[in-house]
Design an enzyme around this catalytic site. Structure first.
Site, PDB file in Angstrom:
ATOM      1  N   CYS A  35      -3.718  13.145 -11.712  1.00  0.00           N
ATOM      2  CA  CYS A  35      -3.658  13.802 -10.428  1.00  0.00           C
ATOM      3  C   CYS A  35      -2.919  14.766 -10.334  1.00  0.00           C
ATOM      4  O   CYS A  35      -1.462  14.596 -10.691  1.00  0.00           O
ATOM      5  CB  CYS A  35      -3.478  12.543  -9.461  1.00  0.00           C
ATOM      6  SG  CYS A  35      -3.085  12.829  -7.892  1.00  0.00           S
TER       7      CYS A  35
ATOM      8  N   CYS B  40      -8.914   6.919 -14.948  1.00  0.00           N
ATOM      9  CA  CYS B  40     -10.228   7.096 -15.476  1.00  0.00           C
ATOM     10  C   CYS B  40     -11.247   7.540 -14.406  1.00  0.00           C
ATOM     11  O   CYS B  40     -11.240   7.243 -13.298  1.00  0.00           O
ATOM     12  CB  CYS B  40     -10.899   5.768 -16.313  1.00  0.00           C
ATOM     13  SG  CYS B  40     -12.647   6.029 -16.641  1.00  0.00           S
TER      14      CYS B  40
ATOM     15  N   HIS C 206      -2.886  16.123   8.052  1.00  0.00           N
ATOM     16  CA  HIS C 206      -3.992  16.616   8.184  1.00  0.00           C
ATOM     17  C   HIS C 206      -3.515  17.820   9.154  1.00  0.00           C
ATOM     18  O   HIS C 206      -3.797  17.696  10.574  1.00  0.00           O
ATOM     19  CB  HIS C 206      -5.351  15.787   8.922  1.00  0.00           C
ATOM     20  CG  HIS C 206      -4.884  14.757  10.026  1.00  0.00           C
ATOM     21  ND1 HIS C 206      -4.568  15.118  11.194  1.00  0.00           N
ATOM     22  CD2 HIS C 206      -4.188  13.192   9.838  1.00  0.00           C
ATOM     23  CE1 HIS C 206      -4.247  14.028  11.975  1.00  0.00           C
ATOM     24  NE2 HIS C 206      -4.066  13.210  11.146  1.00  0.00           N
TER      25      HIS C 206
ATOM     26  N   CYS D  44     -14.336   4.702 -13.665  1.00  0.00           N
ATOM     27  CA  CYS D  44     -14.379   3.882 -13.042  1.00  0.00           C
ATOM     28  C   CYS D  44     -13.045   3.608 -11.927  1.00  0.00           C
ATOM     29  O   CYS D  44     -12.937   2.698 -10.789  1.00  0.00           O
ATOM     30  CB  CYS D  44     -13.903   2.557 -13.873  1.00  0.00           C
ATOM     31  SG  CYS D  44     -12.357   2.569 -14.746  1.00  0.00           S
TER      32      CYS D  44
ATOM     33  N   HIS E 140      -7.750   2.249 -22.826  1.00  0.00           N
ATOM     34  CA  HIS E 140      -8.695   2.344 -21.815  1.00  0.00           C
ATOM     35  C   HIS E 140     -10.008   2.865 -22.344  1.00  0.00           C
ATOM     36  O   HIS E 140     -11.040   2.493 -22.064  1.00  0.00           O
ATOM     37  CB  HIS E 140      -8.451   3.262 -20.616  1.00  0.00           C
ATOM     38  CG  HIS E 140      -9.165   3.152 -19.246  1.00  0.00           C
ATOM     39  ND1 HIS E 140      -9.206   2.074 -18.663  1.00  0.00           N
ATOM     40  CD2 HIS E 140     -10.253   3.867 -19.083  1.00  0.00           C
ATOM     41  CE1 HIS E 140     -10.002   2.134 -17.577  1.00  0.00           C
ATOM     42  NE2 HIS E 140     -10.724   3.371 -17.692  1.00  0.00           N
TER      43      HIS E 140
ATOM     44  N   CYS F 148       1.994 -33.250  -8.955  1.00  0.00           N
ATOM     45  CA  CYS F 148       1.384 -33.451 -10.429  1.00  0.00           C
ATOM     46  C   CYS F 148       1.726 -34.901 -10.876  1.00  0.00           C
ATOM     47  O   CYS F 148       1.081 -35.353 -11.803  1.00  0.00           O
ATOM     48  CB  CYS F 148       1.918 -32.505 -11.336  1.00  0.00           C
ATOM     49  SG  CYS F 148       3.902 -32.758 -11.717  1.00  0.00           S
TER      50      CYS F 148
ATOM     51  N   CYS G 145     -13.393  15.331 -20.207  1.00  0.00           N
ATOM     52  CA  CYS G 145     -13.403  14.073 -20.512  1.00  0.00           C
ATOM     53  C   CYS G 145     -13.103  13.361 -19.191  1.00  0.00           C
ATOM     54  O   CYS G 145     -12.701  13.736 -18.086  1.00  0.00           O
ATOM     55  CB  CYS G 145     -12.386  13.591 -21.579  1.00  0.00           C
ATOM     56  SG  CYS G 145     -10.942  13.848 -21.030  1.00  0.00           S
TER      57      CYS G 145
ATOM     58  N   CYS H 237      -2.482   7.830  12.967  1.00  0.00           N
ATOM     59  CA  CYS H 237      -3.490   7.329  12.333  1.00  0.00           C
ATOM     60  C   CYS H 237      -3.106   6.593  11.035  1.00  0.00           C
ATOM     61  O   CYS H 237      -4.102   6.184  10.219  1.00  0.00           O
ATOM     62  CB  CYS H 237      -4.748   8.236  12.418  1.00  0.00           C
ATOM     63  SG  CYS H 237      -4.338   9.644  11.305  1.00  0.00           S
TER      64      CYS H 237
END
Length: 293
Positions: A180, A188, A130, A191, A204, A5, A175, A125
């Protein structure tokens, strides 16, 4: 004088070339290199071709950047027998066992449960576990699932991915605020971003908050949306000190008036209760509710 700088600042010479670089410039440079995923970071002096020592890098990084840098270091040092947990990045080393002829048991040997976050995943993987499906079929199904989730049905996405544990969640009603069921993350549905909230800046669901959903306000004009929300945030930061000073002044006036009424009541030998002074804590709470949008 700093070689970057060109300002006179307290500096320490770099251990590799002994050139002068100020602490601020060095931290900005190192942070940028870590964000790019660099592990071997060259000296910021162009004529020096040495790499900075690990201790020098860690010492000049923020806590968050230091965690990233150490994580990248671990990734560079491990072999194919060690992988990070898909959720919390805890490293696990897979110990190969003897040959197991049964296909189902052969796949099950790759089942890993993270000792840190208890997330169950497939070492082969590097995906969530799974059960009853081999890795090839799971990858194919996961690709189809992502394609299905991104399609729009009845005005909304078929499913949204949790920003933390990455499982797909479908909304049947209600809404946009989703929780989770696996990791309890609030996000949300429109999004896919986590819910973040600060009383001063809004949440949000606020149209003009920097934490607001991008689909709630000017979704087709992202640059204008960022400009408007950034301006509102800057305005709040500018106005907040003025409101606090005004609040302190009004509080002081209220206290003075209360004392005058109390002294006047004693002189007239009447039973007047002195007005209660305005509490600063109550005033700050009122200000905090007035500012968010």
């Amino acid at each position: 004088m700093c070689r970057v700088c060109l300002e006179d600042k307290p500096i320490k010479p770099l251990p590799c070339c002994k050139k002068a670089v100020c602490e601020e410039c060095l931290k900005v440079y190192l942070s940028a290199q870590v964000q790019l995923g660099q592990v071997e970071i060259k000296c910021p002096i162009t004529e020096c071709f040495e790499f900075l020592e690990e201790t020098t890098v860690v010492y000049n990084l923020t806590h968050e950047d230091s965690i990233k840098y150490k994580y990248f270091l671990e990734l560079g040092r491990i072999d194919s027998s060690t992988k990070p947990c898909p959720q919390c990045k805890h490293f696990t080393t897979f110990k190969k066992k003897g040959h197991i002829p049964t296909p189902s048991r052969s796949e099950s040997k790759y089942k890993i449960q993270c000792p840190t976050c208890q997330f169950v995943w497939c070492f082969k993987c590097h995906s969530p576990w799974h059960e009853g499906v081999n890795c090839k079929e799971y990858k194919k199904g996961d690709k189809l699932l992502r394609h299905w989730a991104s399609e729009i049905e009845h005005g909304q996405r078929n499913a949204q991915k949790c920003p933390k544990c990455k499982i797909h969640i479908q909304r049947t009603e209600g809404c946009d605020h989703m929780t989770c069921s696996q990791c309890n993350t609030n996000f949300c549905y429109r999004c896919g971003e986590r819910y973040r909230q600060l009383r001063f800046f809004g949440d949000h669901t606020s149209n003009l908050s920097i934490f607001g959903c991008k689909y709630r306000y000017l979704p087709e004009r992202p640059h204008l949306r960022r400009l408007v929300r950034g301006s509102v945030c800057a305005g709040k930061l500018f106005i907040a000190p003025l409101i606090m000073v005004l609040g302190l002044a009004l509080g002081a006036i209220a206290v003075v008036i209360g004392k005058k009424h109390f002294i006047g009541g004693i002189g007239n030998q009447t039973q007047h209760l002195a007005p209660q002074p305005v509490l600063l804590s109550d005033m700050f709470i009122c200000i905090s509710y007035l500012l968010p949008l």
